[in-house]
Write a protein that holds these residues in place. Structure first.
Motif, PDB file in Angstrom:
ATOM      1  N   PRO A 502       0.771  -1.196  -0.138  1.00  0.00           N
ATOM      2  CA  PRO A 502      -0.100   0.082  -0.014  1.00  0.00           C
ATOM      3  C   PRO A 502       0.837   1.274  -0.151  1.00  0.00           C
ATOM      4  O   PRO A 502       0.286   2.317  -0.346  1.00  0.00           O
ATOM      5  CB  PRO A 502      -0.890   0.003   1.263  1.00  0.00           C
ATOM      6  N   GLY A 503       2.132   1.103  -0.026  1.00  0.00           N
ATOM      7  CA  GLY A 503       2.915   2.377   0.330  1.00  0.00           C
ATOM      8  C   GLY A 503       2.872   2.960   1.727  1.00  0.00           C
ATOM      9  O   GLY A 503       2.398   2.294   2.668  1.00  0.00           O
ATOM     10  N   ASN A 504       3.683   3.991   1.904  1.00  0.00           N
ATOM     11  CA  ASN A 504       3.662   4.509   3.024  1.00  0.00           C
ATOM     12  C   ASN A 504       3.954   6.071   3.150  1.00  0.00           C
ATOM     13  O   ASN A 504       3.624   6.595   1.804  1.00  0.00           O
ATOM     14  CB  ASN A 504       5.242   4.057   3.984  1.00  0.00           C
ATOM     15  N   ALA A 505       4.160   6.720   4.272  1.00  0.00           N
ATOM     16  CA  ALA A 505       4.145   8.131   3.910  1.00  0.00           C
ATOM     17  C   ALA A 505       5.213   8.951   2.825  1.00  0.00           C
ATOM     18  O   ALA A 505       5.019   9.919   2.620  1.00  0.00           O
ATOM     19  CB  ALA A 505       4.564   8.934   5.683  1.00  0.00           C
ATOM     20  N   SER A 506       6.304   8.120   2.645  1.00  0.00           N
ATOM     21  CA  SER A 506       7.115   8.613   1.704  1.00  0.00           C
ATOM     22  C   SER A 506       7.010   8.064   0.274  1.00  0.00           C
ATOM     23  O   SER A 506       7.616   8.798  -0.665  1.00  0.00           O
ATOM     24  CB  SER A 506       8.514   8.139   2.220  1.00  0.00           C
ATOM     25  N   TYR A 507       6.448   6.899  -0.007  1.00  0.00           N
ATOM     26  CA  TYR A 507       6.617   6.357  -1.178  1.00  0.00           C
ATOM     27  C   TYR A 507       5.265   5.711  -1.443  1.00  0.00           C
ATOM     28  O   TYR A 507       4.443   5.179  -0.604  1.00  0.00           O
ATOM     29  CB  TYR A 507       7.598   5.090  -1.220  1.00  0.00           C
ATOM     30  N   ALA A 508       4.786   5.800  -2.614  1.00  0.00           N
ATOM     31  CA  ALA A 508       3.514   5.417  -3.011  1.00  0.00           C
ATOM     32  C   ALA A 508       3.534   3.940  -3.322  1.00  0.00           C
ATOM     33  O   ALA A 508       4.547   3.252  -3.593  1.00  0.00           O
ATOM     34  CB  ALA A 508       3.032   6.020  -4.594  1.00  0.00           C
ATOM     35  N   GLY A 509       2.291   3.495  -3.067  1.00  0.00           N
ATOM     36  CA  GLY A 509       2.158   1.875  -3.264  1.00  0.00           C
ATOM     37  C   GLY A 509       2.271   1.348  -4.692  1.00  0.00           C
ATOM     38  O   GLY A 509       2.422   2.215  -5.541  1.00  0.00           O
ATOM     39  N   ALA A 510       2.582   0.084  -4.742  1.00  0.00           N
ATOM     40  CA  ALA A 510       2.787  -0.469  -6.294  1.00  0.00           C
ATOM     41  C   ALA A 510       2.152  -1.895  -6.296  1.00  0.00           C
ATOM     42  O   ALA A 510       1.816  -2.655  -5.310  1.00  0.00           O
ATOM     43  CB  ALA A 510       4.285  -0.514  -6.581  1.00  0.00           C
ATOM     44  N   ALA A 511       1.627  -2.284  -7.445  1.00  0.00           N
ATOM     45  CA  ALA A 511       1.362  -3.625  -7.744  1.00  0.00           C
ATOM     46  C   ALA A 511       2.002  -4.269  -8.869  1.00  0.00           C
ATOM     47  O   ALA A 511       2.356  -3.402  -9.790  1.00  0.00           O
ATOM     48  CB  ALA A 511      -0.197  -3.532  -8.115  1.00  0.00           C
ATOM     49  N   SER A 512       2.600  -5.467  -8.761  1.00  0.00           N
ATOM     50  CA  SER A 512       3.270  -5.955  -9.898  1.00  0.00           C
ATOM     51  C   SER A 512       2.428  -6.359 -11.031  1.00  0.00           C
ATOM     52  O   SER A 512       1.085  -6.383 -10.796  1.00  0.00           O
ATOM     53  CB  SER A 512       4.074  -7.151  -9.181  1.00  0.00           C
ATOM     54  N   PRO A 513       2.935  -6.760 -12.072  1.00  0.00           N
ATOM     55  CA  PRO A 513       2.374  -7.367 -13.137  1.00  0.00           C
ATOM     56  C   PRO A 513       1.978  -8.558 -12.771  1.00  0.00           C
ATOM     57  O   PRO A 513       2.273  -9.146 -11.573  1.00  0.00           O
ATOM     58  CB  PRO A 513       3.373  -7.413 -14.528  1.00  0.00           C
ATOM     59  N   SER A 514       0.921  -9.352 -13.455  1.00  0.00           N
ATOM     60  CA  SER A 514       0.528 -10.623 -12.972  1.00  0.00           C
ATOM     61  C   SER A 514       1.683 -11.851 -13.749  1.00  0.00           C
ATOM     62  O   SER A 514       2.146 -11.567 -14.513  1.00  0.00           O
ATOM     63  CB  SER A 514      -0.819 -10.903 -13.318  1.00  0.00           C
ATOM     64  N   VAL A 515       1.415 -12.805 -12.878  1.00  0.00           N
ATOM     65  CA  VAL A 515       2.270 -14.118 -13.469  1.00  0.00           C
ATOM     66  C   VAL A 515       1.307 -15.302 -13.467  1.00  0.00           C
ATOM     67  O   VAL A 515       0.509 -15.444 -12.564  1.00  0.00           O
ATOM     68  CB  VAL A 515       3.738 -14.310 -12.831  1.00  0.00           C
ATOM     69  N   LEU A 516       1.334 -16.125 -14.433  1.00  0.00           N
ATOM     70  CA  LEU A 516       0.512 -17.422 -14.673  1.00  0.00           C
ATOM     71  C   LEU A 516       1.130 -18.421 -14.131  1.00  0.00           C
ATOM     72  O   LEU A 516       2.148 -18.876 -14.917  1.00  0.00           O
ATOM     73  CB  LEU A 516      -0.114 -17.387 -15.940  1.00  0.00           C
ATOM     74  N   VAL A 517       0.448 -19.327 -13.228  1.00  0.00           N
ATOM     75  CA  VAL A 517       0.923 -20.619 -12.934  1.00  0.00           C
ATOM     76  C   VAL A 517       0.109 -21.329 -13.335  1.00  0.00           C
ATOM     77  O   VAL A 517      -1.152 -21.714 -13.257  1.00  0.00           O
ATOM     78  CB  VAL A 517       1.137 -20.810 -11.337  1.00  0.00           C
ATOM     79  N   ARG A 518       0.456 -22.386 -14.558  1.00  0.00           N
ATOM     80  CA  ARG A 518      -0.245 -23.372 -15.255  1.00  0.00           C
ATOM     81  C   ARG A 518      -0.355 -24.513 -14.474  1.00  0.00           C
ATOM     82  O   ARG A 518       0.702 -25.005 -13.927  1.00  0.00           O
ATOM     83  CB  ARG A 518      -0.023 -23.598 -16.533  1.00  0.00           C
TER      84      ARG A 518
END
Length: 622
Positions: A502-518
């Motif tokens: 979610p991030g903190n007071a100094s850094y914005a949160g981020a979400a990674s790209p998705s990876v597929l597990v077959r």
């Protein structure tokens, strides 16, 4: 004998007043909108006029539970006209029983202990107020009066409204009206509806045999007898929400002559109906004693006086238009949807979905620091156009920026707007990988994620999963391994994964790209024998993990030709059925020819599992 006094004379023109009668089964006011009364003062029709003190006031339902009556007991001190008993009880329409109140506007109210002067319709001990103005005069003591909810220049509003979701207001016209009269009534509703600055709507539902007033779920315009009023509007409201619930209007065709053409000496139906329909908006009558009175009020449709042959109330004046526009303002286009604000390094990226409606022309984005903009002019206008994204850059990290996104139509009207806020911060990024990317059912895979920049202490990173790449849900907090975050997963079917923080007071949160597990299904094959005579039939069973009852699987039969060469001779298929809590079974049979060494493989795959083959099982045909 009590002392007799002279009753002062009164004079009055035709008065537009409001009377109501109704009852509800929950906390509801039955509130009248208005009526038109004859100008005769109460003294002229009174059989008795007395002065005295109110001893008690009580209210009760009538037998039909459609009206509430109030009974006021007065101890007579002196008589001004006629002769009465020492005590008189006055019956009036209106009052309160339990949580239900019926109010008749312009009907005098009484309070215990109040000293009054009243004009009565009879000299008996049980009577009613004489019709006309001046039936009650307050002389002292506690008074009980109901005030109006609000007033503005040119109109007065009594505080109740139709719920916007309940519009348009559907109304019915009693079948006793002629077709010409019905057209006139419809035109009187259209007059209010056609104000371009108002969203008020009416719908004509047709004719009915019902008559009002009655709380029956229908808004009915009907003929009837009003006891002196030219027309009376009755309406019911919910006193908790202040919402209008129902309205009926009764036109007195018993006492008065009517016309649809403004004929002299008769009341013009459209003139009176347009005024009465103003009461369906809960606009009140205007009088010289009204709050904020000005001479121009006399020209308004809601002015409280009318005369036979009058037609000027057929059209609305500035005060009437201001009232309906204020209560039911014109609605702009629908708001944008799916609004988001993603903070970054000195910037915030806004996105939204535009409404797909006729007349939509674009959006206006307004920014304000610290609190949400209240209007299109409350803040800085940073974007105007028909796009669906905008990046607001040049911002200060750590400061809260609030936005309101308005949609606009071709007439320049704006929606109420949707608010969103964010705090720009230093950017961060997450990567994700799966090892291995394809597993056999029941086997594990490792999801690894790296946060950039590396922060100390390491923040919490969450692993999310999805069956189709959308609708993500949390799986678990990933474990910090010193250089990266890891999580062990064993999905039962094809699954997408991504990491998020979610991030903190100094850094914005981020979400990674998705990876597929077959995920490949786990397969096994069972044979009925390992050696056959020529011409015999081989029975075979295939097993699929996880269970896929009802699915179709294949068996592939191959013969060895020597030199490492296998040649396919045939295939059979089986419908899988229940075998255990974790697997399904597919039985099949085959008659292999010619003689030699054979093998059979079992194959299965579907949209959630990668196709896979079982290990081959060998047998011989002699």
């Amino acid at each position: 004998m009590r002392e007799k006094e002279k009753w002062p004379g009164l004079s009055r023109r035709l008065l537009l007043a409001a009377v109501s009668l109704a009852g509800l089964m929950f906390l509801v006011f039955a509130r009248p909108g208005g009526a038109i009364e004859v100008s005769s003062p109460a003294s002229r029709g009174a059989k008795a006029v007395v002065r005295g003190r109110v001893e008690s006031v009580r209210s009760s339902w009538d037998r039909s539970r459609r009206r509430i009556y109030t009974y006021t007991r007065i101890r007579v001190e002196s008589e001004l006209k006629g002769e009465t008993p020492d005590y008189v009880t006055i019956r009036q329409v209106g009052g309160k029983v339990g949580r239900v109140r019926l109010i008749a506007v312009d009907e005098p109210l009484f309070a215990a202990g109040e000293r009054v002067e009243v004009a009565l319709s009879s000299e008996s001990s049980e009577t009613e107020l004489a019709p006309g103005a001046g039936a009650k005069k307050h002389l002292g003591g506690s008074a009980s009066e109901l005030g109006r909810a609000g007033a503005a220049s040119g109109y007065i509003w009594d505080g109740y409204k139709w719920v916007t979701s309940g519009l348009p207001m559907e109304y019915w016209v009693n079948a006793s009206f002629s077709s010409t009269e019905r057209d006139v009534l419809r035109s009187s509703f259209d007059t209010w509806e056609n104000d371009p600055d108002s969203s008020m709507e009416y719908v004509y539902a047709g004719t009915t045999s019902r008559s009002g007033p009655a709380y029956d779920g229908l808004n009915v315009m009907t003929k009837g007898y009003t006891g002196g009023s030219i027309a009376t509007t009755y309406f019911w409201v919910d006193d908790v929400t202040l919402d209008m619930l129902e309205v009926d209007i009764v036109y007195d065709y018993v006492s008065w002559s009517w016309s649809t053409s403004g004929e002299a000496g008769k009341f013009d139906l459209q003139n009176i109906a347009t005024h009465e329909n103003g009461h369906t908006l809960v606009l009140s009558d205007l009088y010289p004693s009204s709050p904020g009175y000005q001479d121009s009020d006399r020209e308004q449709t809601m002015w409280g006086y009318a005369a036979p042959g009058e037609t000027k109330k057929r059209t609305l004046e500035w005060g009437d238009l201001a009232g309906v526009a204020a209560l039911y303002p014109t609605l702009g286009p629908p708001n944008v949807t799916n609004v988001s604000a993603v903070p970054g390094e000195g910037q915030i990226r806004l996105s939204w979905a535009n409404p797909s409606v006729p007349g939509f022309s674009g959006v206006l984005v307004v920014r304000k620091e610290g609190s949400a903009p209240a209007a299109t002019t409350d803040g800085t206008q940073i974007y105007s156009g028909s796009g669906t994204t905008w990046t607001d850059s040049g911002l200060t990290n750590g400061k809260t920026y609030c936005y309101r996104i308005f949609s606009e139509d071709g007439s320049g009207r704006f929606s109420s707007g949707v608010t969103v806020s964010a705090v720009p911060r230093h950017a961060s990024a997450l990567t994700v990988a799966a090892t291995p990317a394809t597993i056999t059912w029941g086997s594990p895979a490792t999801i690894e994620s790296v946060l950039s920049p590396a922060l100390t202490p390491a923040p919490s990173v969450t692993l999310l999963s999805s069956e189709n790449g959308s609708g993500w849900s949390g799986v678990a907090d990933m474990s910090w391994g010193g250089e990266s975050y890891r999580a062990i997963v064993s999905p039962p079917a094809l699954t997408y994964y991504r990491s998020s923080w979610p991030g903190n007071a100094s850094y914005a949160g981020a979400a990674s790209p998705s990876v597929l597990v077959r995920v490949r299904p786990k397969l096994a094959t069972g044979l009925s024998a390992t050696a056959l005579r020529y011409g015999q039939t081989m029975r075979v069973s295939g097993y699929v993990y996880p269970r896929h009852d009802g699915a179709k699987a294949g068996f592939y039969w191959e013969r060895y030709w020597g030199g490492g060469i296998w040649r396919t001779y045939g295939a059979t298929y089986a419908r899988l059925s229940y075998n255990s809590a974790v697997r399904s079974k597919g039985p099949s049979s085959y008659r292999p020819t010619p003689r030699g060494t054979w093998r059979v493989r079992f194959r299965f795959g579907d949209s959630n599992h990668s196709a896979a083959d079982s290990y081959s099982r060998n047998f011989t045909v002699r």
